[in-house]
Motif scaffolding. Structure first.
Motif, PDB file in Angstrom:
ATOM      1  N   VAL A  48     -30.060 -71.743  20.971  1.00  0.00           N
ATOM      2  CA  VAL A  48     -29.897 -70.303  21.140  1.00  0.00           C
ATOM      3  C   VAL A  48     -29.228 -69.713  19.905  1.00  0.00           C
ATOM      4  O   VAL A  48     -29.627 -68.667  19.407  1.00  0.00           O
ATOM      5  N   LEU A  49     -28.228 -70.407  19.410  1.00  0.00           N
ATOM      6  CA  LEU A  49     -27.492 -69.979  18.224  1.00  0.00           C
ATOM      7  C   LEU A  49     -27.214 -71.232  17.401  1.00  0.00           C
ATOM      8  O   LEU A  49     -26.721 -72.227  17.943  1.00  0.00           O
ATOM      9  N   GLU A  50     -27.557 -71.207  16.105  1.00  0.00           N
ATOM     10  CA  GLU A  50     -27.456 -72.420  15.295  1.00  0.00           C
ATOM     11  C   GLU A  50     -26.023 -72.821  14.955  1.00  0.00           C
ATOM     12  O   GLU A  50     -25.721 -74.002  14.888  1.00  0.00           O
ATOM     13  N   GLU A  51     -25.143 -71.856  14.713  1.00  0.00           N
ATOM     14  CA  GLU A  51     -23.757 -72.177  14.351  1.00  0.00           C
ATOM     15  C   GLU A  51     -22.839 -71.013  14.669  1.00  0.00           C
ATOM     16  O   GLU A  51     -23.290 -69.888  14.855  1.00  0.00           O
ATOM     17  N   SER A  52     -21.549 -71.324  14.664  1.00  0.00           N
ATOM     18  CA  SER A  52     -20.449 -70.344  14.760  1.00  0.00           C
ATOM     19  C   SER A  52     -20.420 -69.511  16.034  1.00  0.00           C
ATOM     20  O   SER A  52     -20.300 -68.297  15.939  1.00  0.00           O
ATOM     21  N   PRO A  53     -20.469 -70.032  17.216  1.00  0.00           N
ATOM     22  CA  PRO A  53     -20.645 -71.434  17.572  1.00  0.00           C
ATOM     23  C   PRO A  53     -22.119 -71.755  17.765  1.00  0.00           C
ATOM     24  O   PRO A  53     -22.936 -70.873  18.004  1.00  0.00           O
ATOM     25  N   CYS A  54     -22.435 -73.037  17.715  1.00  0.00           N
ATOM     26  CA  CYS A  54     -23.780 -73.490  18.068  1.00  0.00           C
ATOM     27  C   CYS A  54     -23.879 -73.415  19.589  1.00  0.00           C
ATOM     28  O   CYS A  54     -22.970 -73.842  20.297  1.00  0.00           O
ATOM     29  N   ILE A  55     -24.967 -72.851  20.084  1.00  0.00           N
ATOM     30  CA  ILE A  55     -25.198 -72.776  21.532  1.00  0.00           C
ATOM     31  C   ILE A  55     -26.563 -73.385  21.821  1.00  0.00           C
ATOM     32  O   ILE A  55     -27.567 -72.968  21.233  1.00  0.00           O
ATOM     33  N   ILE A  56     -26.577 -74.366  22.707  1.00  0.00           N
ATOM     34  CA  ILE A  56     -27.812 -75.024  23.130  1.00  0.00           C
ATOM     35  C   ILE A  56     -27.962 -74.803  24.628  1.00  0.00           C
ATOM     36  O   ILE A  56     -27.065 -75.141  25.398  1.00  0.00           O
ATOM     37  N   LYS A  57     -29.080 -74.242  25.035  1.00  0.00           N
ATOM     38  CA  LYS A  57     -29.374 -74.092  26.463  1.00  0.00           C
ATOM     39  C   LYS A  57     -30.086 -75.370  26.909  1.00  0.00           C
ATOM     40  O   LYS A  57     -31.146 -75.713  26.399  1.00  0.00           O
ATOM     41  N   VAL A  58     -29.455 -76.089  27.840  1.00  0.00           N
ATOM     42  CA  VAL A  58     -30.017 -77.337  28.342  1.00  0.00           C
ATOM     43  C   VAL A  58     -30.210 -77.172  29.844  1.00  0.00           C
ATOM     44  O   VAL A  58     -29.234 -77.020  30.578  1.00  0.00           O
ATOM     45  N   ALA A  59     -31.461 -77.184  30.268  1.00  0.00           N
ATOM     46  CA  ALA A  59     -31.796 -77.003  31.686  1.00  0.00           C
ATOM     47  C   ALA A  59     -31.164 -75.721  32.200  1.00  0.00           C
ATOM     48  O   ALA A  59     -31.483 -74.652  31.707  1.00  0.00           O
ATOM     49  N   ASN A  60     -30.250 -75.819  33.141  1.00  0.00           N
ATOM     50  CA  ASN A  60     -29.645 -74.627  33.744  1.00  0.00           C
ATOM     51  C   ASN A  60     -28.204 -74.428  33.289  1.00  0.00           C
ATOM     52  O   ASN A  60     -27.400 -73.827  33.992  1.00  0.00           O
ATOM     53  N   SER A  61     -27.868 -74.937  32.094  1.00  0.00           N
ATOM     54  CA  SER A  61     -26.515 -74.799  31.577  1.00  0.00           C
ATOM     55  C   SER A  61     -26.552 -74.687  30.059  1.00  0.00           C
ATOM     56  O   SER A  61     -27.625 -74.659  29.462  1.00  0.00           O
ATOM     57  N   TRP A  62     -25.385 -74.633  29.449  1.00  0.00           N
ATOM     58  CA  TRP A  62     -25.282 -74.515  28.006  1.00  0.00           C
ATOM     59  C   TRP A  62     -24.248 -75.487  27.477  1.00  0.00           C
ATOM     60  O   TRP A  62     -23.235 -75.742  28.117  1.00  0.00           O
ATOM     61  N   VAL A  63     -24.500 -76.000  26.275  1.00  0.00           N
ATOM     62  CA  VAL A  63     -23.522 -76.759  25.522  1.00  0.00           C
ATOM     63  C   VAL A  63     -23.186 -75.902  24.306  1.00  0.00           C
ATOM     64  O   VAL A  63     -24.072 -75.456  23.580  1.00  0.00           O
ATOM     65  N   ILE A  64     -21.899 -75.649  24.137  1.00  0.00           N
ATOM     66  CA  ILE A  64     -21.419 -74.855  23.010  1.00  0.00           C
ATOM     67  C   ILE A  64     -20.639 -75.802  22.111  1.00  0.00           C
ATOM     68  O   ILE A  64     -19.826 -76.594  22.599  1.00  0.00           O
TER      69      ILE A  64
END
Length: 157
Positions: A48-64
């Motif tokens: 979702v966002l590459e950096e500052s912060p990096c945000i990854i949408k994984v299934a039904n949640s997010w890893v920041i």
């Protein structure tokens, strides 16, 4: 689309609830591009966002994720850093899958290293791996739990 949102993502993919609470998982990482690639490739996440912060949408949640750093005005006296001891964990990411054997094979083909193949723990099938920074990740598939069977303890055969 805003300049800061990654290609293929939209503002709707950012973890920002219209009401109530939304739970995400934050990781302090040593190398954002390396960790971003792991969570996108191995876990099938959407950047979702590459950096500052990096945000990854994984299934039904997010890893920041962000690199470590010293105290800030909103968290004085707190330093963030990736895991330092690969033999101790106080928290871990728990990934639930519908087909653990299929996930296990696909993740290994993408370079993930597991401690063991999936093991039947009565309530679930599960196995563990680490991400590039050493964070522990449990991968599990509920099996017996769906029938009311609880997890096997280490003392049970």
């Amino acid at each position: 689309m805003s300049d800061f949102i990654a290609a293929g993502a939209s503002a709707d993919d950012v973890p920002a609830p219209a009401e109530g609470v939304l739970l995400t998982h934050f990781l302090t990482v040593g190398d954002v591009p390396r960790s971003r690639a792991f969570y996108a490739d191995v876990l099938g996440g959407q950047v979702v966002l590459e950096e500052s912060p990096c945000i990854i949408k994984v299934a039904n949640s997010w890893v920041i994720m962000n690199p470590g750093g010293g105290p800030t005005d909103d968290k004085p006296d707190i330093t963030l850093r990736p895991p330092q001891d690969r033999h101790t964990a106080s928290s871990f990411l728990n990934v639930r899958v519908a087909d653990i054997h299929g996930f296990y094979a696909a993740a290994r083909a993408k370079g993930a290293e597991f401690f063991t193949p999936p093991i039947d723990r009565r309530a679930e099938l599960r196995c563990y791996m680490r991400d590039p920074d050493g964070y522990l990740i449990e991968v599990g598939q509920s099996t017996g739990l769906l029938k009311g069977l609880l997890a096997r303890t280490d003392t049970e055969a």
